[in-house]
Scaffold this motif. Structure first.
Motif, PDB file in Angstrom:
ATOM      1  N   SER B 235       0.895  -1.233  -0.015  1.00 63.70           N
ATOM      2  CA  SER B 235       0.101   0.003   0.008  1.00 63.70           C
ATOM      3  C   SER B 235       1.041   1.452  -0.068  1.00 63.70           C
ATOM      4  O   SER B 235       1.519   1.833   0.914  1.00 63.70           O
ATOM      5  CB  SER B 235      -0.882  -0.135   1.106  1.00 63.70           C
ATOM      6  OG  SER B 235      -0.512   0.348   2.356  1.00 63.70           O
ATOM      7  N   GLY B 236       1.296   1.708  -1.365  1.00 68.87           N
ATOM      8  CA  GLY B 236       2.213   2.610  -1.413  1.00 68.87           C
ATOM      9  C   GLY B 236       1.823   4.040  -0.650  1.00 68.87           C
ATOM     10  O   GLY B 236       0.437   4.610  -0.773  1.00 68.87           O
ATOM     11  N   GLY B 237       2.718   5.011  -0.417  1.00 67.97           N
ATOM     12  CA  GLY B 237       2.351   6.245   0.272  1.00 67.97           C
ATOM     13  C   GLY B 237       2.075   6.256   1.752  1.00 67.97           C
ATOM     14  O   GLY B 237       1.811   7.119   2.304  1.00 67.97           O
ATOM     15  N   TRP B 238       1.677   5.080   2.092  1.00 70.48           N
ATOM     16  CA  TRP B 238       1.279   4.913   3.830  1.00 70.48           C
ATOM     17  C   TRP B 238       2.530   4.295   4.436  1.00 70.48           C
ATOM     18  O   TRP B 238       3.424   3.819   3.807  1.00 70.48           O
ATOM     19  CB  TRP B 238       0.125   4.064   3.885  1.00 70.48           C
ATOM     20  CG  TRP B 238      -1.259   4.736   3.441  1.00 70.48           C
ATOM     21  CD1 TRP B 238      -1.483   5.373   2.307  1.00 70.48           C
ATOM     22  CD2 TRP B 238      -2.437   4.604   4.113  1.00 70.48           C
ATOM     23  NE1 TRP B 238      -2.475   6.035   2.282  1.00 70.48           N
ATOM     24  CE2 TRP B 238      -3.238   5.598   3.362  1.00 70.48           C
ATOM     25  CE3 TRP B 238      -2.776   4.171   5.283  1.00 70.48           C
ATOM     26  CZ2 TRP B 238      -4.725   5.788   3.781  1.00 70.48           C
ATOM     27  CZ3 TRP B 238      -4.110   4.420   5.759  1.00 70.48           C
ATOM     28  CH2 TRP B 238      -5.052   5.198   5.102  1.00 70.48           C
ATOM     29  N   PRO B 239       2.605   4.221   5.654  1.00 71.74           N
ATOM     30  CA  PRO B 239       3.801   3.754   6.528  1.00 71.74           C
ATOM     31  C   PRO B 239       4.003   2.389   6.110  1.00 71.74           C
ATOM     32  O   PRO B 239       3.062   1.638   5.676  1.00 71.74           O
ATOM     33  CB  PRO B 239       3.154   3.696   7.921  1.00 71.74           C
ATOM     34  CG  PRO B 239       2.123   4.796   7.951  1.00 71.74           C
ATOM     35  CD  PRO B 239       1.558   4.988   6.655  1.00 71.74           C
ATOM     36  N   ALA B 240       5.359   1.984   5.935  1.00 68.25           N
ATOM     37  CA  ALA B 240       5.499   0.670   5.279  1.00 68.25           C
ATOM     38  C   ALA B 240       5.043  -0.461   6.094  1.00 68.25           C
ATOM     39  O   ALA B 240       4.799  -1.487   5.427  1.00 68.25           O
ATOM     40  CB  ALA B 240       7.033   0.752   5.008  1.00 68.25           C
ATOM     41  N   SER B 241       4.736  -0.129   7.215  1.00 77.90           N
ATOM     42  CA  SER B 241       4.323  -1.301   8.269  1.00 77.90           C
ATOM     43  C   SER B 241       2.709  -1.718   7.773  1.00 77.90           C
ATOM     44  O   SER B 241       2.346  -2.803   8.136  1.00 77.90           O
ATOM     45  CB  SER B 241       4.260  -0.865   9.562  1.00 77.90           C
ATOM     46  OG  SER B 241       3.572   0.254   9.556  1.00 77.90           O
ATOM     47  N   THR B 242       2.130  -1.023   6.741  1.00 75.90           N
ATOM     48  CA  THR B 242       0.768  -1.329   6.188  1.00 75.90           C
ATOM     49  C   THR B 242       1.132  -2.142   5.224  1.00 75.90           C
ATOM     50  O   THR B 242       0.008  -2.807   4.606  1.00 75.90           O
ATOM     51  CB  THR B 242       0.147  -0.266   5.729  1.00 75.90           C
ATOM     52  OG1 THR B 242       0.579   0.651   4.876  1.00 75.90           O
ATOM     53  CG2 THR B 242      -0.404   0.649   6.871  1.00 75.90           C
ATOM     54  N   SER B 243       2.173  -2.275   4.733  1.00 76.33           N
ATOM     55  CA  SER B 243       2.531  -3.229   3.539  1.00 76.33           C
ATOM     56  C   SER B 243       3.168  -4.435   3.816  1.00 76.33           C
ATOM     57  O   SER B 243       4.237  -4.798   3.928  1.00 76.33           O
ATOM     58  CB  SER B 243       3.775  -2.506   2.513  1.00 76.33           C
ATOM     59  OG  SER B 243       3.074  -1.495   1.682  1.00 76.33           O
ATOM     60  N   GLY B 244       2.298  -5.596   4.436  1.00 78.87           N
ATOM     61  CA  GLY B 244       2.532  -6.525   5.278  1.00 78.87           C
ATOM     62  C   GLY B 244       3.241  -7.571   4.376  1.00 78.87           C
ATOM     63  O   GLY B 244       2.837  -7.647   2.990  1.00 78.87           O
ATOM     64  N   LYS B 245       4.118  -8.249   4.914  1.00 80.98           N
ATOM     65  CA  LYS B 245       5.039  -9.368   4.116  1.00 80.98           C
ATOM     66  C   LYS B 245       4.693 -10.731   4.500  1.00 80.98           C
ATOM     67  O   LYS B 245       3.975 -10.835   5.425  1.00 80.98           O
ATOM     68  CB  LYS B 245       6.498  -9.258   4.431  1.00 80.98           C
ATOM     69  CG  LYS B 245       6.986  -7.886   4.377  1.00 80.98           C
ATOM     70  CD  LYS B 245       8.783  -7.748   4.711  1.00 80.98           C
ATOM     71  CE  LYS B 245       9.238  -6.667   5.358  1.00 80.98           C
ATOM     72  NZ  LYS B 245      10.578  -6.798   5.642  1.00 80.98           N
ATOM     73  N   TRP B 246       4.964 -11.718   3.779  1.00 81.91           N
ATOM     74  CA  TRP B 246       4.700 -13.135   3.764  1.00 81.91           C
ATOM     75  C   TRP B 246       3.144 -13.196   4.367  1.00 81.91           C
ATOM     76  O   TRP B 246       2.960 -13.985   5.292  1.00 81.91           O
ATOM     77  CB  TRP B 246       5.477 -13.478   5.024  1.00 81.91           C
ATOM     78  CG  TRP B 246       6.925 -13.259   4.921  1.00 81.91           C
ATOM     79  CD1 TRP B 246       7.672 -13.637   4.075  1.00 81.91           C
ATOM     80  CD2 TRP B 246       7.606 -12.294   5.590  1.00 81.91           C
ATOM     81  NE1 TRP B 246       9.260 -12.963   4.157  1.00 81.91           N
ATOM     82  CE2 TRP B 246       8.773 -12.205   5.233  1.00 81.91           C
ATOM     83  CE3 TRP B 246       7.252 -11.504   7.004  1.00 81.91           C
ATOM     84  CZ2 TRP B 246       9.911 -11.465   5.720  1.00 81.91           C
ATOM     85  CZ3 TRP B 246       8.507 -10.801   7.335  1.00 81.91           C
ATOM     86  CH2 TRP B 246       9.583 -10.597   6.827  1.00 81.91           C
TER      87      TRP B 246
END
Lengths: 160, 406
Positions: B235-246
């Motif tokens: 989820s670009g543009g938001w804190p990277a923590s919202t771009s969950g891995k795995w």
């Protein structure tokens, strides 16, 4: 006791000690062979963790090595309370998370509370005070203000 | 005592591995502990990172770039920061990997295999800016706890995958849906299997955006393990923590997601501004959504010495969360005067934008080149630190480099 009996007793004594030496040699070489085959004596131990605890470490020296007042393995400053920090604060996370943070005693205490409430940190008992003292003494907060000047600039000639 | 014997165990078992014999104590290694990966801690080799990347933390792994390393228009793996909250999952079984969509607000939960996700839904590729909410934390005074990121916890790679929106439409979402929350395969640092290291999410509006992907490729290849292989929510543009891995599961919630690091003070800033060092109650902390306007001078590296009379070409990137950057300026006199820099349009929405300028210096001496971006709503980067907050998020103060004219 005549001369003959005396001689016989001496021979017996010599024989006994020879046998003892022989047994010792056999046992010792047997032990050596065993060590070559199974250097960890693993076949003698039951495979539970408890018995494993007693095994001596191979590189005890490296683990505690201190160079110029810095504990090499963790990067922590060697000072009062340092071992308490190693033993309680580097189990879950790296010591780097400790050394890059600078807080006063109150905020460290709050951080420890948070770790106990949410991160499975155990009760530190009397060590809590020792740990906090170590942290605020060796890693005190620095006043950097609203914007610090650029420091540590590595100058180089730029050719375009 | 316990920890010491633990180390001994680890040392011993890795020694047996080194010696090449059977792992005699293999079954005694505490479960969840992987000596091989952790006992040989060369993260640069392990994750194929450039040697100039800065290691902030080795348990969990956290590495950041330096400004000059981010000069590429599209960030390659080599220079992409790593931010982990838990342990990187191992032994990923791609063939049997599934993603389940569940939660209070799905009509019925549904599970997809990776193959189904790839074949059933249309693929999309976007270049997306991902910046850690705590990027720049190191500059806050009083200091905020956590990894002390300086400037390098930002990247903008291309991500290929399927739209989360398409999947959610296929599953069927109830009208009371409020938030999505992800659940992933990484393990908690304490080894407690019941704990999740992180489980965050975004409101439905962000989840349904065209650019919000369940991605399986980064820069045209399988996503590197440490960045979320085999599937990552982006989820670009938001804190990277919202771009969950795995990603293994996405829950569609009928309320704000309450997973790990969604609540308390995590990824939150005071709803109302506070004085530096002030205590803030959890209920007075608000979730960070779109990241603020920011820029980085990626060329030249700070410390350039140039000949007097020569012009200096500078370049870098600027981004503004959900917004576009509309103006880029630079100053060589600490903000007394600002000159315009050229700013390019983004490759797509939520991608960073490239700027460049040719800088002249009036006379010999020490200079700092400061860069300042302004977003579409007219908000600019501050030259000083923005509002202090307990966790040290959202430092978007102007970046600067040192230059000497001789």
């Amino acid at each position: 006791m005549n001369e003959q009996d005396k001689f016989r007793a001496t021979v017996k004594a010599v024989h006994r000690s020879l046998m003892l030496v022989l047994v010792a040699v056999v046992v010792f070489s047997g032990l050596l062979v065993f060590m070559m085959v199974d250097p960890d004596f693993s076949s003698l131990r039951s495979k539970d963790m408890a018995s494993y605890e007693v095994v001596q470490p191979v590189e005890e020296v490296d683990e505690d090595l201190i160079v110029d007042g810095i504990h090499v393995r963790t990067g922590l400053i060697e000072a009062d309370g340092f071992m308490e920090v190693v033993n309680n604060c580097t189990n879950c996370h790296s010591a780097k998370l400790v050394t890059q943070n600078r807080m006063n005693a109150e905020r460290w205490a709050a951080t420890i509370d948070w770790m106990q409430e949410t991160q499975n940190l155990w009760d530190l008992g009397r060590n809590e005070e020792i740990i906090i003292n170590y942290l605020v003494t060796n890693y005190p907060p620095l006043k950097i203000g609203r914007r610090a000047p650029l420091t540590g600039v590595e100058w180089y000639e730029l050719k375009e | 005592m316990k920890r010491r014997s633990f180390i001994k165990k680890a040392t011993l078992s890795s020694l047996t591995v080194l010696v090449g014999t059977e792992i005699v104590f293999g079954e005694m290694i505490p479960s969840g502990y992987t000596p091989l990966a952790l006992q040989d801690p060369d993260p640069f080799k392990l994750f194929q990172k450039n040697k100039e990347m800065i290691l902030l933390n080795d348990r969990p792994w956290n590495l950041e770039a330096q400004a000059h390393l981010l000069d590429e228009k599209i960030t390659s793996n080599e220079f992409m920061f790593i931010r982990n909250n838990g342990k990187v999952p191992e032994n990923i079984d791609v063939k049997n990997w599934t993603v389940t969509i569940d939660g209070e607000s799905v009509k019925q939960s549904k599970t997809y295999t990776l193959e189904e996700l790839k074949s059933k839904f249309k693929h999309h590729t976007y270049q997306l800016t991902i910046e850690c909410g705590g990027n720049g934390r190191a500059e806050f005074d009083p200091p905020a706890k956590g990894n002390q990121w300086t400037v390098g916890a930002v990247s903008c790679a291309t991500w290929t995958g399927v739209r989360l929106k398409d999947i959610l439409d296929d599953v069927g979402i109830k009208s009371n849906a409020v938030y999505i929350g992800y659940h992933a395969a990484d393990a908690h640092l304490s080894g407690d299997a019941k704990k999740e290291p992180i489980s965050r999410g975004v409101p439905m509006a962000k989840a349904m955006q065209e650019e919000t992907l369940l991605a399986f490729q980064m820069n045209g290849k399988d996503i590197p393990l440490v960045h979320g292989y085999p599937v990552r929510l982006v989820s670009g543009g938001w804190p990277a923590s919202t771009s969950g891995k795995w990603i293994q599961r996405i829950s569609v919630r009928n309320k704000e997601h309450d997973g790990e690091k969604m609540t308390g003070s995590s990824y939150r800033v005071p709803c109302e501004p506070v004085a530096p060092g002030e205590k803030v109650k959890d209920e007075d902390m608000c979730i960070i959504e779109s990241m603020p306007v920011k820029s980085l001078i990626t060329y030249p590296k700070s410390g350039a010495v140039i000949d007097s009379g020569k012009k200096l070409s500078i370049r870098g990137h600027a981004w503004a969360g959900e917004l576009e950057v509309t103006k880029m300026e630079y100053s060589i006199d600490y903000g007394s005067t600002w000159q315009a820099a050229k700013i390019e349009a983004p490759a797509n929405r939520l991608a960073w934008q490239h700027f460049s300028a040719s800088v002249s210096f009036p006379k010999k001496g020490y200079y700092e080149v400061w860069a300042r971006a302004t977003d579409a709503q007219g908000t600019s980067q501050p030259m000083l630190l923005p509002g202090w907050n307990p966790k040290g998020y959202l430092n978007n103060a102007c970046h600067r480099i040192a230059v000497k004219v001789s």
